[in-house]
Design a protein around this motif. Structure first.
Motif, PDB file in Angstrom:
ATOM      1  N   GLN A  75       3.578   5.663   0.855  1.00  0.00           N
ATOM      2  CA  GLN A  75       2.414   6.476   1.189  1.00  0.00           C
ATOM      3  C   GLN A  75       1.498   6.659  -0.020  1.00  0.00           C
ATOM      4  N   MET A  76       2.078   6.879  -1.191  1.00  0.00           N
ATOM      5  CA  MET A  76       1.257   7.021  -2.391  1.00  0.00           C
ATOM      6  C   MET A  76       0.595   5.698  -2.765  1.00  0.00           C
ATOM      7  N   LEU A  77       1.253   4.598  -2.462  1.00  0.00           N
ATOM      8  CA  LEU A  77       0.665   3.280  -2.692  1.00  0.00           C
ATOM      9  C   LEU A  77      -0.561   3.084  -1.801  1.00  0.00           C
ATOM     10  N   VAL A  78      -0.454   3.490  -0.551  1.00  0.00           N
ATOM     11  CA  VAL A  78      -1.589   3.397   0.370  1.00  0.00           C
ATOM     12  C   VAL A  78      -2.729   4.298  -0.103  1.00  0.00           C
ATOM     13  N   ALA A  79      -2.399   5.515  -0.525  1.00  0.00           N
ATOM     14  CA  ALA A  79      -3.427   6.436  -1.016  1.00  0.00           C
ATOM     15  C   ALA A  79      -4.130   5.862  -2.240  1.00  0.00           C
ATOM     16  N   ALA A  80      -3.378   5.235  -3.144  1.00  0.00           N
ATOM     17  CA  ALA A  80      -3.977   4.626  -4.323  1.00  0.00           C
ATOM     18  C   ALA A  80      -4.921   3.488  -3.931  1.00  0.00           C
ATOM     19  N   GLY A  81      -4.529   2.707  -2.931  1.00  0.00           N
ATOM     20  CA  GLY A  81      -5.395   1.626  -2.470  1.00  0.00           C
ATOM     21  C   GLY A  81      -6.708   2.128  -1.891  1.00  0.00           C
ATOM     22  N   PHE A  82      -6.642   3.157  -1.052  1.00  0.00           N
ATOM     23  CA  PHE A  82      -7.866   3.731  -0.491  1.00  0.00           C
ATOM     24  C   PHE A  82      -8.725   4.361  -1.580  1.00  0.00           C
ATOM     25  N   ALA A  83      -8.089   4.990  -2.572  1.00  0.00           N
ATOM     26  CA  ALA A  83      -8.850   5.599  -3.664  1.00  0.00           C
ATOM     27  C   ALA A  83      -9.572   4.533  -4.479  1.00  0.00           C
TER      28      ALA A  83
END
Length: 594
Positions: free
Chosen positions: A396-404
């Motif tokens: 989930q944090m990986l996905v958030a980093a990608g969107f950021a």
């Protein structure tokens, strides 16, 4: 217990009547007296006695692996149609403790699989399911278990109001590595987390010195048993906090005397250095969430700009102290990854700021550094296994980093950073998200495909994002602010999906074809892609499917932003990813605007 024993005796008599031979009656009778006997079953099938499955099932509820007339090769453990030999189970348990247990080290590695089964069938089969995620000798086990058997065992256990210490352990694991799903609303992890915490407090794990207050009988624990319960309670809170952060929801944690840090103390309440560091990190994340996103005077719970700016300064110092303390202990890379993830959780608050907030550009630069720091650590060659066996929270944090990354790089802020570095890092992030997928078309796979389409739709161009000349005034606007603001730091993920839907998928606006799910090949040499996980490619950046979790052939193309789509208001991600988004590379043409 008496009724259960009587029922089991009747089943034994029935089995004898149907031709089963039991060599050791005394041993079987001792099994009848054991409180370990339970209704969750595994049995050995004797093909020479056709039509007696019910009797075999009942018999082996009492005694698994006893002395029966059977062929040399037999299934030692069964859950509905899932059948495993002793050799299968030994291999899977070795896989679990080698690859997954280091993320959450609270189980006994020296304990036999059979004892785990006797403690509770749900704990046993949960370990099997997690270990099977990338287990090449038996690649079909995960799909077989997740297709129904393990879910039925799980919910029947929950429905019986679990008061077992071992069910709590199973729920800790299931919340950390949930069964794969292709939709967000089919993911029960947030609910199971609540069950886990309530079951834990119901049996007094939060008061391990006073377990008798939660029991009908007097309970006395020795030092090892007390330490195990303290450790399990700490893990419950670590897991619950990670779920609160990863799902953008209030965490159901309880940090009190039992989990207080006691420097220099050695006793049953002392955690291992790894778990103590993880607990400190999650307590920091809890503090950030409660102060920044739990404002009682705001309808969405978000702290005001000035208050949030002040909190950011305070928590930046707190994080630096935490980081210095933990890194000095030289713990495992897993702890370092979670430390970097906590920094991302803190810094994502920058997307809530207005452009007039004091220190706005500094906060955005701090967010950029937190994201790149998290990804750089995660993509180290030495940390390849962390990515391959990643927990749901790390994903989930990986996905958030990608969107950021995507949001920052398509804004005015792109002129203040190394655009090519961001472009390459985003490319690696897409492949990393794909590599964390365990079944094709699961949620991670679909999110990666969505992010590719967002990248292509944004038409990011390096020539338009060159470094900013200090002599030229930069136009700073509020384009980075979020519309979705109720999901804590994860608001970014849900906001990005809503915006993409509004900008690129409204009725009658543009078309997409299968090539839009491929990143442009100029971003990264192909030989670098292999370093991000054991994924195969078909010449582009779209991995070749191996397993399927396809829930239909619907396409998200052609469904307008204002259409009557059947979605759940609780989770806007559901609208994008449930039924409307199914990346099978067969795209329908958009509806004509009316």
């Amino acid at each position: 217990m008496e009724k259960e024993i009587e029922r089991l005796r009747r089943n034994v008599s029935l089995a004898k009547a149907q031709g089963y031979v039991i060599d050791d009656d005394d041993d079987l009778q001792s099994q009848l007296q054991s409180p370990i006997a339970n209704s969750a079953y595994s049995h050995t099938r004797n093909p020479s006695l056709m039509g007696s499955d019910e009797a075999v099932t009942s018999l082996l509820t009492l005694k698994r692996g006893g002395s029966y007339s059977m062929p040399a090769t037999h299934y030692a453990y069964e859950l509905e149609q899932v059948r495993l030999t002793e050799q299968d189970v030994v291999g899977l348990f070795q896989e679990f403790f080698r690859s997954y247990h280091p993320f959450l080290p609270f189980l006994n590695e020296s304990q036999s699989p059979d004892l785990y089964y006797q403690q509770h069938a749900l704990l046993f089969w949960t370990i099997i399911a997690i270990a099977s995620r990338r287990y090449s000798p038996k690649p079909s086990i995960l799909h077989e278990l997740s297709s129904g058997p393990l879910n039925r065992l799980l919910w029947s256990t929950v429905g019986d109001v679990p008061n077992s210490y071992f069910v709590v352990k199973a729920l800790c694991l299931l919340c950390t590595w949930p069964l794969p799903t292709s939709t967000t609303t089919a993911d029960p992890t947030h609910i199971l987390c609540g069950v886990m915490m309530k079951a834990a407090t119901g049996i007094g794990l939060h008061r391990p010195n006073h377990t008798q207050d939660f029991s009908r009988v007097s309970v006395e624990l020795n030092k090892d048993q007390l330490h195990d319960r303290v450790t399990t309670w700490a893990v419950c809170n670590i897991v619950a906090q990670a779920i609160g952060t990863g799902y953008g929801q209030p965490a159901s944690t309880l940090y009190d005397w039992t989990l207080a840090i006691r420097p220099g103390e050695d006793g049953p309440f002392t955690l291992s250095p790894e778990l103590e560091a993880r607990l400190r990190i999650e307590r920091f994340s809890d503090k950030v969430s409660k102060e920044m996103y739990s404002n009682a005077s705001d309808p969405r719970g978000v702290a005001g700009d000035e208050h949030r700016a002040m909190l950011m300064r305070v928590y930046r110092r707190d994080f630096q102290e935490l980081q210095t303390s933990i890194l000095s202990q030289r713990l495992s890379p897993i702890v370092d990854v979670h430390l970097k993830a906590a920094a991302v959780h803190l810094r994502l608050a920058g997307f809530f700021d207005a452009s007039t907030t004091p220190g706005y550009m500094d906060d955005l630069m701090g967010l950029w550094r937190a994201i790149t720091g998290f990804l750089d650590v995660l993509f180290l060659e030495s940390n390849k296994r962390i990515l391959l066996y990643a927990t749901n929270y790390i994903q989930q944090m990986l996905v958030a980093a990608g969107f950021a990354l995507l949001k920052l790089m398509r804004s005015f802020f792109a002129k203040t950073i190394d655009f090519e570095r961001g472009r390459t890092l985003f490319h690696k992030t897409i492949n990393a998200i794909r590599s964390t997928s365990v079944l094709d078309n699961d949620l991670q796979w679909r999110l990666a495909e969505l992010m590719v389409q967002m990248w292509n739709g944004a038409r990011l161009d390096n020539s338009n994002n060159e470094y900013h000349d200090d002599d030229t005034p930069m136009l700073i606007d509020d384009s980075l602010q979020l519309k979705v603001r109720c999901r804590h730091s994860m608001s970014l993920v849900f906001d990005s999906i809503w915006r993409w839907r509004e900008e690129y998928q409204a009725q009658g606006r543009g078309t997409l074809d299968s090539s839009s799910t491929h990143m442009d090949s100029t971003l990264l040499p192909q030989n670098n892609l292999a370093n991000l996980g054991s994924i195969s490619t078909n010449g582009g950046l779209t991995p070749t499917p191996n397993h399927s979790l396809n829930n239909g052939g619907n396409s998200m193309i052609g469904i307008g932003y204002g259409s009557d789509a059947n979605y759940d208001f609780f989770d806007p991600q559901h609208w994008m990813l449930d039924g409307l988004l199914d990346f099978n590379y067969t795209f329908a043409q958009p509806l004509e605007a009316t």
